[in-house]
Design a protein around this motif. Sequence first.
Motif, PDB file in Angstrom:
ATOM      1  N   GLU B 211       0.818  -1.216   0.000  1.00  0.00           N
ATOM      2  CA  GLU B 211       0.000   0.000   0.000  1.00  0.00           C
ATOM      3  C   GLU B 211       0.853   1.268   0.000  1.00  0.00           C
ATOM      4  N   VAL B 215      -3.311   2.821   5.771  1.00  0.00           N
ATOM      5  CA  VAL B 215      -4.749   2.597   5.951  1.00  0.00           C
ATOM      6  C   VAL B 215      -5.088   1.139   6.252  1.00  0.00           C
ATOM      7  N   GLN B 218      -3.934   0.005   9.693  1.00  0.00           N
ATOM      8  CA  GLN B 218      -4.699   0.624  10.782  1.00  0.00           C
ATOM      9  C   GLN B 218      -6.093   0.024  10.904  1.00  0.00           C
ATOM     10  N   LYS B 219      -6.692  -0.389   9.781  1.00  0.00           N
ATOM     11  CA  LYS B 219      -8.038  -0.952   9.815  1.00  0.00           C
ATOM     12  C   LYS B 219      -8.026  -2.472   9.978  1.00  0.00           C
ATOM     13  N   MET B 369     -10.193   1.590  -2.218  1.00  0.00           N
ATOM     14  CA  MET B 369      -9.374   2.752  -1.837  1.00  0.00           C
ATOM     15  C   MET B 369      -8.592   3.281  -3.031  1.00  0.00           C
TER      16      MET B 369
END
Lengths: 427, 427
Positions: B211, B215, B218-219, B369
């Motif tokens: 990535e 994000v 963290q998720k 995303m």
Amino acid sequence: MVQAVAPNLVAAVSEARQWDRLMEMAAIGAIPGDSPEDRGVNRPCLSPEDRQARRLIIGWAEQIGLAVSVDQLGNLFFRHEGTEAGAAPVVSGSHMDSQPKGGRFDGIYGVIAAFEAVQALREAGVATRRPIEVVAWTNEEGGRFAPGCMGSMAYAGYAPPNTWDGIRDNAGISWADALAEHQAAEADITRRPLGVVEGQTPHAYVEAHIEQGPVLEQKGLDVGVVTGIQGSRWFSVEIRGRSDHAGTTPLSVRRDAMQDAIRAITALNTLMRDPTDVLRFTVARMEVFPNASNSVADLVRFSIDFRHPDNAVLQARGNAIEGVIQAALTTCTATLSERFHATPAQFAPLVTDAVQRAAEAQGLGWLRMPSGAFHDAQFMVPLCPTGMIFVPCRNGVSHNPAEYSTAPQLAAGTRVLAQVLAELANG
Amino acid sequence: MVQAVAPNLVAAVSEARQWDRLMEMAAIGAIPGDSPEDRGVNRPCLSPEDRQARRLIIGWAEQIGLAVSVDQLGNLFFRHEGTEAGAAPVVSGSHMDSQPKGGRFDGIYGVIAAFEAVQALREAGVATRRPIEVVAWTNEEGGRFAPGCMGSMAYAGYAPPNTWDGIRDNAGISWADALAEHQAAEADITRRPLGVVEGQTPHAYVEAHIEQGPVLEQKGLDVGVVTGIQGSRWFSVEIRGRSDHAGTTPLSVRRDAMQDAIRAITALNTLMRDPTDVLRFTVARMEVFPNASNSVADLVRFSIDFRHPDNAVLQARGNAIEGVIQAALTTCTATLSERFHATPAQFAPLVTDAVQRAAEAQGLGWLRMPSGAFHDAQFMVPLCPTGMIFVPCRNGVSHNPAEYSTAPQLAAGTRVLAQVLAELANG
């Protein structure tokens, strides 16, 4: 003491020979220019070009019978003998290295002028009680290896001769390695002791130099009687952050060394503000790592060159630099190291008065003035009576290929130098 | 269409083999680190290290019987044949070059993942109607030769293949010379036509990548279903002043390129202010001339990397850069050139939906995303249905030796890729 003009001596100084030698030197490391008056020199210290220039002047010295010697820092000497055995010598010279985009006169003029003055003395049959030594100091500029004035500092005992061994140039070559390579290339030259460190104290030191400022030219004068040198402090700053992807990392979470370096320099500009325009503050060297356009910088190194003739200002603002940088940072850390610190120097009346007298006796226009640049002469001040002679340079430009002085301007300075050397060497 | 899990295929993806290959690649151009999870890579494009890495994967391809070919930009292909002669291929891969202080996963993961997916297809006996081509694009990073994505841009016909011939790296080597040297070193490899320029249009393109942002981690998710790529504009700025002596030249008469560069960047910071923290503005490369601490800078070059997902913002602020710089200058002149301009790209439902379906079918956590970084996939968008698969990386760190993803995280992305390739290659 020689108080009046020494006509034979002054007449023996050859404007054409000096100019031709300067132009021959300027061909070594030459930077092409648009006109004959706009051609510079790139001759880094201890480079092949530096050695080629030194061999050229060594050849001239051998032709006229001067004794050649070199000390462990590579400082190069040409000795004219005096009539009294064991008398302390009068030393005169400057340096032969240049800035990366330097001119044809900064430094080399002082070496060639001293050489021309000694040759004129010999040709005019002017005997001196004391010997005269022409010197070419190693690494005055500090352009390849910072700080500058290494050769004269070591000669004067200002710092031990191995002080700078670990300093590296932009190619990663250490000072120690460059000096060892240089010494091997000059192994055939007589080795002499290292200045006061090994027992050699001059009677006096005189250095001729282009002004590197606009004052003499603007006032239409021939000679600057230099009264002293402003103080200099050089610092190296490292700003450390973190490298991140320039596309994905939000600005709010970065530790961007470039941005904090810019904040630090902006804050220093405020610290260094001076409505009188006497203070000199320069950030002229910067290295960025990894220096890729899409990776946030994790390390920025930059230089600070700060000068002022008033020691109180030099100390107060110089000492405030670190706190100002630290206060300016947002996310990075900084370290500051002082690379060079020279307090303002005052020259000796023995020399400054001799320069003024010679200029007056030769009918030249002169001005007592401080030096804005530092010079090897700065480190001779504690050793012996010291002074300098300035000649005008066009538009005050120096450290630039457009640096220029005319052959007559340069010869006028050398005639004054010849008379001063004769006077001091008989004093 | 394969809508459900293909159990044989998913099971054939080897987490250990893929990890071992990544670590074997990471040894080429390795940067030592403090721990096994903090070791980076410096593998500039067209360097000996790049060629060594390419030879390594070529060896693996020959072992499993994939046909190897290379085009005139050095883009490297490994072809798995389909059952239908002449069907357009599904292409999947990424790049093998790294940033100067890069990580072990950026780019190379997408190449190794596509290779692993194809090997798994073959080992699981899953036939596909269309051929599948694994690709390693030349110079995605732009770290040695800017801009990046040269290989994919040339393949896509975005720019003629000789566009960048005159670009030079920090050592002064031109792109044309580096590419010619590289081609000579790979003269034994079959030459193929250059992408759409010479008649090769893929059926679809899929790229797996870490990535490079925080994000997914963290998720607590496994896979990013990438919907598009933000736009990027890269500029190169030259500030020209005059070099002068730092000790003698009053600040009031200088034309200091460093000081005007700092003013320009400070003004750009204001232009680029964004309270939402979506905008990316980076100055990460700077070169100063002559870069000597006591010669005022006469030339400063710096880079601008500006990105935004909204094309209106990208155009408006990007077009304002030149005026802001010109207004910030006091004594110098500036020139601005745009080196790279990529508008925001939207990926195709054919691919994004296939990625989402495969993730769901495999029981993985996923998120639709956008991509903060640009990728070679951007240039495939006009050619064919295109998409990307993201896997998490620790702390979102990339372009840094601390870049890290775990072997299970990487294998999960590859299992999704394998299923997507099987589906697309039968579509």
